[in-house]
Scaffold this active site. Structure first.
Site, PDB file in Angstrom:
ATOM      1  N   LEU A 178       0.838  -1.196   0.000  1.00  0.00           N
ATOM      2  CA  LEU A 178       0.000   0.000   0.000  1.00  0.00           C
ATOM      3  C   LEU A 178       0.873   1.246   0.000  1.00  0.00           C
ATOM      4  CD1 LEU A 178      -2.724  -1.177   2.495  1.00  0.00           C
ATOM      5  CD2 LEU A 178      -2.859  -1.082   0.019  1.00  0.00           C
ATOM      6  N   GLY A 188       3.654   0.343   5.143  1.00  0.00           N
ATOM      7  CA  GLY A 188       4.957   0.836   5.594  1.00  0.00           C
ATOM      8  C   GLY A 188       4.884   1.189   7.076  1.00  0.00           C
ATOM      9  N   ASP A 197       7.140   9.614   9.193  1.00  0.00           N
ATOM     10  CA  ASP A 197       8.182  10.479   8.614  1.00  0.00           C
ATOM     11  C   ASP A 197       7.720  11.896   8.316  1.00  0.00           C
ATOM     12  OD1 ASP A 197       6.532   9.998   6.490  1.00  0.00           O
ATOM     13  OD2 ASP A 197       8.100   9.487   5.076  1.00  0.00           O
ATOM     14  N   ARG A 201       8.651  13.423   5.005  1.00  0.00           N
ATOM     15  CA  ARG A 201      10.036  13.677   4.563  1.00  0.00           C
ATOM     16  C   ARG A 201      10.472  12.750   3.437  1.00  0.00           C
ATOM     17  NH1 ARG A 201      10.913  13.634   9.981  1.00  0.00           N
ATOM     18  NH2 ARG A 201      11.870  11.584   9.884  1.00  0.00           N
ATOM     19  N   HIS A 202       9.961  11.502   3.454  1.00  0.00           N
ATOM     20  CA  HIS A 202      10.480  10.516   2.496  1.00  0.00           C
ATOM     21  C   HIS A 202       9.406  10.106   1.488  1.00  0.00           C
ATOM     22  CE1 HIS A 202      14.036  10.286   4.969  1.00  0.00           C
ATOM     23  NE2 HIS A 202      13.246  10.150   6.028  1.00  0.00           N
ATOM     24  N   LEU A 205      -5.202   3.780  -1.316  1.00  0.00           N
ATOM     25  CA  LEU A 205      -6.566   3.744  -0.810  1.00  0.00           C
ATOM     26  C   LEU A 205      -7.391   4.780  -1.583  1.00  0.00           C
ATOM     27  CD1 LEU A 205      -5.718   3.724   2.994  1.00  0.00           C
ATOM     28  CD2 LEU A 205      -6.591   1.795   1.683  1.00  0.00           C
ATOM     29  N   LYS A 263      -2.250  12.580   0.215  1.00  0.00           N
ATOM     30  CA  LYS A 263      -3.246  11.863   1.029  1.00  0.00           C
ATOM     31  C   LYS A 263      -2.552  10.721   1.760  1.00  0.00           C
ATOM     32  CE  LYS A 263      -6.623  14.093  -1.272  1.00  0.00           C
ATOM     33  NZ  LYS A 263      -5.842  15.113  -1.967  1.00  0.00           N
ATOM     34  N   VAL A 264      -1.681  11.083   2.669  1.00  0.00           N
ATOM     35  CA  VAL A 264      -0.914  10.059   3.374  1.00  0.00           C
ATOM     36  C   VAL A 264      -1.460   9.892   4.784  1.00  0.00           C
ATOM     37  CG1 VAL A 264       1.386   9.324   4.089  1.00  0.00           C
ATOM     38  CG2 VAL A 264       1.118  10.760   2.072  1.00  0.00           C
TER      39      VAL A 264
HETATM   40  C1  LIG Z   1       2.987   7.484   7.213  1.00  0.00           C
HETATM   41  S1  LIG Z   1       2.837   6.522   5.804  1.00  0.00           S
HETATM   42  C2  LIG Z   1       4.503   6.515   5.240  1.00  0.00           C
HETATM   43  C3  LIG Z   1       4.762   7.412   4.111  1.00  0.00           C
HETATM   44  C4  LIG Z   1       6.073   7.114   3.440  1.00  0.00           C
HETATM   45  N1  LIG Z   1       6.729   8.322   3.072  1.00  0.00           N
HETATM   46  C5  LIG Z   1       5.903   6.237   2.214  1.00  0.00           C
HETATM   47  O1  LIG Z   1       6.750   6.331   1.346  1.00  0.00           O
HETATM   48  O2  LIG Z   1       4.957   5.443   2.147  1.00  0.00           O
HETATM   49  C6  LIG Z   1       2.708   4.882   6.407  1.00  0.00           C
HETATM   50  C7  LIG Z   1       2.228   3.868   5.434  1.00  0.00           C
HETATM   51  O3  LIG Z   1       0.807   3.881   5.344  1.00  0.00           O
HETATM   52  C8  LIG Z   1       0.387   3.481   4.060  1.00  0.00           C
HETATM   53  N2  LIG Z   1      -0.405   4.578   3.505  1.00  0.00           N
HETATM   54  C9  LIG Z   1      -0.531   5.838   3.965  1.00  0.00           C
HETATM   55  N3  LIG Z   1      -1.382   6.545   3.210  1.00  0.00           N
HETATM   56  C10 LIG Z   1      -1.810   5.716   2.236  1.00  0.00           C
HETATM   57  C11 LIG Z   1      -2.696   5.846   1.125  1.00  0.00           C
HETATM   58  N4  LIG Z   1      -3.329   6.988   0.863  1.00  0.00           N
HETATM   59  N5  LIG Z   1      -2.911   4.784   0.336  1.00  0.00           N
HETATM   60  C12 LIG Z   1      -2.275   3.607   0.576  1.00  0.00           C
HETATM   61  N6  LIG Z   1      -1.426   3.420   1.606  1.00  0.00           N
HETATM   62  C13 LIG Z   1      -1.194   4.448   2.420  1.00  0.00           C
HETATM   63  C14 LIG Z   1       1.619   3.204   3.264  1.00  0.00           C
HETATM   64  O4  LIG Z   1       1.896   1.823   3.295  1.00  0.00           O
HETATM   65  C15 LIG Z   1       2.664   3.998   4.009  1.00  0.00           C
HETATM   66  O5  LIG Z   1       3.940   3.465   3.823  1.00  0.00           O
END
Ligand SMILES: C[S@@+](CC[C@H](N)C(=O)[O-])C[C@H]1O[C@@H](n2cnc3c(N)ncnc32)[C@H](O)[C@@H]1O
EC number: 2.1.1.221
Length: 314
Positions: free
Chosen positions: A215, A235, A239, A242-243, A261, A273-274
């Site tokens: 994801l 994941g 972060d 940042r990454h 998602l 949209k993280v």
């Molecule tokens: C805080 S996020 C990490 C962001 C990180 N910079 C990256 O490269 O994915 C934690 C994890 O949640 C999942 N995630 C967060 N937002 C998402 C989205 N909109 N769709 C799918 N997965 C998401 C991803 O697996 C992501 O690695």
């Protein structure tokens, strides 16, 4: 807020013993304590040494403080209960069921794994990013994993749950501050294996990794639905943006498909949209429950971030 509720809140507002005192007042209160201690020294019972007497007095002061501390704690508990009641009433007045809102009423109890409905799917939290996080982000991630475990145990639906690359500062944080994790025998597997080694060792993972989905917010492919026999990777990183593309690039290198998602359709978030790792996990559990993303988002994402149905249709 009703007058009754307001009265209750003002009654229980926690105030520390020295709160509200000016500096002079605090100083004179401290000085008078020293004087009264000297006075107390004069009252050392016969046959008791000065150090025994001091220890006894210290113990007494500690007991008094403990009592005060417990009273403040009790008041805080009562206050948050009252706040919750008010908030739930407000939600009900708007026609919203409080149980569907994050931070609502107490969560469901732990469900016996035997009574959970199997989804035949797994979720891996890939924690290979220890060196990319600040100390406080490690703390945040460890708390999120604790929450993930707790959500998994309270969910009606069972998913296999694995943490890979468990080690370094994350493991130390668990050992030092969350050592109860060692007794979490069911519901979660903490593996020191890297994601690659773990996937290779699992018989349910197809050789071409076609039943594995990483994801990521950084892809255009949408995760329309979840399927049995699939493995979803989230994941395990905090972060603060940042990454970018970190997990997307890692998945590509490992030849694992990535999916995002369907957030845009259901929640308003400015910029990328993280979501947090624990929110993503909770959304997957809720999808299994409702088989519907809209309902899943409504159950997990704070109300203020949800796009109103009307503007969505427009
Ligand atoms: C805080 S996020 C990490 C962001 C990180 N910079 C990256 O490269 O994915 C934690 C994890 O949640 C999942 N995630 C967060 N937002 C998402 C989205 N909109 N769709 C799918 N997965 C998401 C991803 O697996 C992501 O690695």
């Amino acid at each position: 807020m009703s007058q009754l509720e307001a009265n209750k809140l003002s009654e229980i507002s926690p105030v520390s013993p020295t709160e509200g005192l000016s500096l002079n007042e605090s100083f004179s209160s401290a000085t008078s304590k020293v004087v009264s201690r000297r006075e107390a020294d004069k009252n050392i019972p016969e046959g008791m040494s000065k150090s025994q007497w001091k220890k006894l007095q210290k113990r007494k002061r500690f007991d008094d403080m403990k009592q005060q501390f417990q009273e403040v704690k009790r008041a805080k508990r009562q206050q948050s209960r009252a706040n919750r009641r008010i908030r739930n009433e407000e939600l009900r007045a708007k026609g919203i069921d409080p149980s569907t809102v994050t931070g609502g009423p107490p969560k469901a109890r732990v469900i016996d794994p035997e009574d959970q409905i199997p989804t035949d799917s797994s979720v891996i939290i890939d924690c290979a990013f220890d060196d990319l996080m600040l100390e406080k982000e490690i703390v945040s991630l460890s708390n999120q994993i604790t929450r993930i475990y707790s959500d998994a145990r309270r969910s009606k639906y069972a998913v296999g749950l694995v943490v890979t690359s468990f080690g370094d500062r994350l493991e130390s944080r668990f050992d030092d501050a969350l050592s109860q994790y060692k007794s979490w025998k069911t519901g979660i597997n903490f593996s020191k294996d890297s994601l690659k080694d773990y996937l290779e060792s699992q018989p349910y993972v197809k050789d071409d990794l076609s039943n594995v989905v990483y994801l990521s917010a950084d892809t255009d492919d949408k995760l329309e639905k979840l399927s049995k026999d699939e493995v979803y990777i989230i994941g395990g990183i905090v972060d603060k943006g940042r990454h970018k593309n970190l997990c997307q690039n890692k998945a590509q290198e490992m030849r694992i498909q990535t999916k995002r998602l369907p957030i845009d359709e259901y929640i308003k978030l400015s910029g990328r949209k993280v979501l947090a790792t624990s929110h993503v996990f909770e959304l997957l559990l809720k999808w299994w429950e409702f088989k519907d993303w809209k309902k899943a988002f409504e159950a997990v994402i704070p109300q203020r971030k949800l796009i109103e149905e009307k503007s969505r249709e427009d």
